[in-house]
Scaffold this motif. Structure first.
Motif, mmCIF file in Angstrom:
data_model
loop_
_atom_site.group_PDB
_atom_site.id
_atom_site.type_symbol
_atom_site.label_atom_id
_atom_site.label_comp_id
_atom_site.label_asym_id
_atom_site.label_seq_id
_atom_site.Cartn_x
_atom_site.Cartn_y
_atom_site.Cartn_z
ATOM 1 N N UNK A 169 -5.955 -7.468 -6.187
ATOM 2 C CA UNK A 169 -4.654 -7.223 -5.581
ATOM 3 C C UNK A 169 -3.528 -7.511 -6.563
ATOM 4 N N UNK A 170 -3.675 -8.560 -7.366
ATOM 5 C CA UNK A 170 -2.630 -8.883 -8.340
ATOM 6 C C UNK A 170 -2.471 -7.756 -9.359
ATOM 7 N N UNK A 171 -3.582 -7.163 -9.773
ATOM 8 C CA UNK A 171 -3.506 -6.026 -10.698
ATOM 9 C C UNK A 171 -2.743 -4.872 -10.078
ATOM 10 N N UNK A 172 -3.050 -4.572 -8.815
ATOM 11 C CA UNK A 172 -2.414 -3.448 -8.142
ATOM 12 C C UNK A 172 -0.919 -3.690 -7.936
ATOM 13 N N UNK A 173 -0.562 -4.918 -7.533
ATOM 14 C CA UNK A 173 0.842 -5.223 -7.297
ATOM 15 C C UNK A 173 1.669 -5.091 -8.568
ATOM 16 N N UNK A 174 1.040 -5.295 -9.722
ATOM 17 C CA UNK A 174 1.764 -5.215 -10.990
ATOM 18 C C UNK A 174 1.958 -3.781 -11.472
ATOM 19 N N UNK A 175 1.430 -2.808 -10.725
ATOM 20 C CA UNK A 175 1.513 -1.411 -11.159
ATOM 21 C C UNK A 175 2.508 -0.586 -10.362
ATOM 22 N N UNK A 176 2.707 -0.897 -9.076
ATOM 23 C CA UNK A 176 3.389 0.044 -8.195
ATOM 24 C C UNK A 176 4.545 -0.596 -7.441
ATOM 25 N N UNK A 177 5.478 0.249 -6.982
ATOM 26 C CA UNK A 177 6.559 -0.173 -6.108
ATOM 27 C C UNK A 177 7.534 -1.122 -6.778
ATOM 28 N N UNK A 178 8.268 -1.861 -5.965
ATOM 29 C CA UNK A 178 9.270 -2.785 -6.490
ATOM 30 C C UNK A 178 8.638 -3.904 -7.314
ATOM 31 N N UNK A 205 0.828 -1.210 0.000
ATOM 32 C CA UNK A 205 0.000 0.000 0.000
ATOM 33 C C UNK A 205 0.862 1.259 0.000
ATOM 34 N N UNK A 206 2.057 1.143 0.572
ATOM 35 C CA UNK A 206 2.963 2.284 0.694
ATOM 36 C C UNK A 206 3.920 2.392 -0.494
ATOM 37 N N UNK A 207 3.589 1.730 -1.588
ATOM 38 C CA UNK A 207 4.475 1.763 -2.754
ATOM 39 C C UNK A 207 4.663 3.174 -3.298
ATOM 40 N N UNK A 228 -0.020 9.813 -5.255
ATOM 41 C CA UNK A 228 0.471 10.891 -6.116
ATOM 42 C C UNK A 228 1.339 10.401 -7.270
ATOM 43 N N UNK A 229 2.289 9.471 -7.058
ATOM 44 C CA UNK A 229 3.098 9.051 -8.191
ATOM 45 C C UNK A 229 2.440 7.998 -9.079
ATOM 46 N N UNK A 230 1.192 7.631 -8.790
ATOM 47 C CA UNK A 230 0.498 6.642 -9.613
ATOM 48 C C UNK A 230 0.149 7.234 -10.979
ATOM 49 N N UNK A 231 -0.055 6.359 -11.944
ATOM 50 C CA UNK A 231 -0.273 6.795 -13.324
ATOM 51 C C UNK A 231 -1.469 7.725 -13.446
ATOM 52 N N UNK A 232 -2.538 7.476 -12.688
ATOM 53 C CA UNK A 232 -3.749 8.267 -12.856
ATOM 54 C C UNK A 232 -3.569 9.689 -12.329
ATOM 55 N N UNK A 233 -2.857 9.850 -11.197
ATOM 56 C CA UNK A 233 -2.678 11.195 -10.671
ATOM 57 C C UNK A 233 -1.674 11.971 -11.511
ATOM 58 N N UNK A 234 -0.666 11.305 -12.033
ATOM 59 C CA UNK A 234 0.259 11.972 -12.954
ATOM 60 C C UNK A 234 -0.493 12.465 -14.189
ATOM 61 N N UNK A 235 -1.364 11.604 -14.706
ATOM 62 C CA UNK A 235 -2.142 11.992 -15.886
ATOM 63 C C UNK A 235 -3.037 13.190 -15.573
#
Length: 350
Positions: free
Chosen positions: A240-249, A36-38, A319-326
């Motif tokens: 959860x698998x979708x989210x893990x594939x987007x953010x952090x390490x 969650x803290x990614x 904030x650094x997620x793709x949607x907020x950057x967009x």
């Protein structure tokens, strides 16, 4: 007088992971929770860019890990320090302590009052407040380890089951949409066993997923600056698998393996202007009645007939997620670092 300073308080993934493992969580489950803290992991490489963007606007920039926040904020000057809390949390995560520490030390903040940091991470309680405000949030039941604490309402379309205090799709699996309440209770056992959390059980609502993002570049910015987009990931809901594939390490590993696929963002107003107008009214109600301000996001479902369902809100959007950057690019014509620095500078110099 010291130069104005933006202090960004964040909880690192590793600090959370180590604390959860020490508390007895299985390492694999602790890693899922800490994901969650990614956004802390993803934003850290941009601290230099943030410092440069702040310097260009006459500010100092100081990232501050949460474990150092009590002492660090106590040393700051009340008239020249602005605290921005990157990561929230009251249970598994602890970022909700940061705005309270800022208030304790008389420091200005970006974002909602600290009481909302606690409310937004308890989905059952926040849903009750949203209902009391007359907002279109599905009524929810609450279950713990296979037992009802509050039974959900009847729902011909079935129910959706998710952890009560965890975000980033943690504990949401492909079978989290349930057609019967016995399966919902089994999901509550699975969530409790894995994460020690309750589940909220909401009537399933049809429609497409929508994310509404907000950043007040100037203090008087209103809902006209809300960015409202369909989030199309190829499925009915993200897991959860979708989210893990987007953010952090984990997201970085997915990129390297060619498995990274950002959902498509499509403006709601282009195809359903009536729904977009309703969402702006919902956001205005949240700002006036609940106290959302400065930076937040809202998750909704929108049906083809423009019927809108409010699912939840976030006072610390990724904030650094793709949607907020967009959103920063489309609404403000800025990258994330410049948008954050401009927001902070406007609190000192406007």
């Amino acid at each position: 007088m010291p130069r104005p300073k933006l202090v960004l308080v964040y909880e690192p993934e590793k600090a959370c992971l180590d604390r959860l493992v020490a508390d007895g969580h299985a390492p694999e489950r602790a890693a899922e929770i800490a994901s969650y803290l990614a956004q802390s992991t993803d934003l850290a490489p941009e601290f230099d860019a943030l410092a440069a963007a702040c310097q260009k606007r006459g500010l100092c920039f100081a990232p501050l890990a949460l474990d150092d926040a009590a002492g660090g904020l106590a040393d700051e000057h009340a008239d020249t320090t602005l605290v921005w809390t990157l990561t929230d949390g009251i249970a598994y995560f602890r970022g909700g302590a940061a705005p309270a520490l800022a208030r304790l030390n008389g420091l200005k903040t970006i974002g909602a009052d600290d009481c909302l940091f606690a409310l937004c991470q308890d989905k059952f309680r926040s849903g009750a407040v949203l209902g009391a405000l007359g907002l279109p949030a599905p009524q929810a039941g609450l279950a713990r380890d296979g037992h009802w604490l509050v039974e959900p309402p009847a729902s011909p379309a079935g129910w959706f089951v998710k952890p009560n205090r965890l975000g980033a799709k943690i504990g949401i699996w492909p079978d989290s949409r349930s057609s019967d309440l016995s399966h919902a209770l089994e999901l509550s056992r699975r969530v409790f066993s894995a994460y020690r959390d309750d589940v909220v059980v909401q009537p399933y609502v049809a429609g497409r997923n929508v994310r509404a993002s907000f950043l007040a570049l100037k203090p008087d910015t209103g809902v006209e600056a809300l960015g409202i987009a369909f989030v199309d990931s190829g499925g009915d809901f993200q897991t959860m698998a979708d989210s893990l594939a987007l953010y952090g390490d984990t997201g970085e590993a997915a990129k390297e393996a060619g498995q990274y696929a950002e959902p498509a963002l499509l403006p709601v107003a282009a195809s359903q202007p009536g729904a977009a107008a309703t969402i702006r009214r919902i956001a205005a109600r949240l700002m006036a009645g609940l106290g959302l301000r400065d930076v937040f996001s809202i998750d909704l479902r929108v049906e083809p007939n423009d019927n809108v369902h409010l699912i939840e809100f976030e006072v610390c959007p990724g904030l650094p997620c793709f949607d907020f950057r967009a959103y920063c690019h489309s609404q403000w014509g800025m990258d994330l670092a410049d948008a954050m620095a401009e927001t902070a500078a406007s609190r000192f110099f406007s």
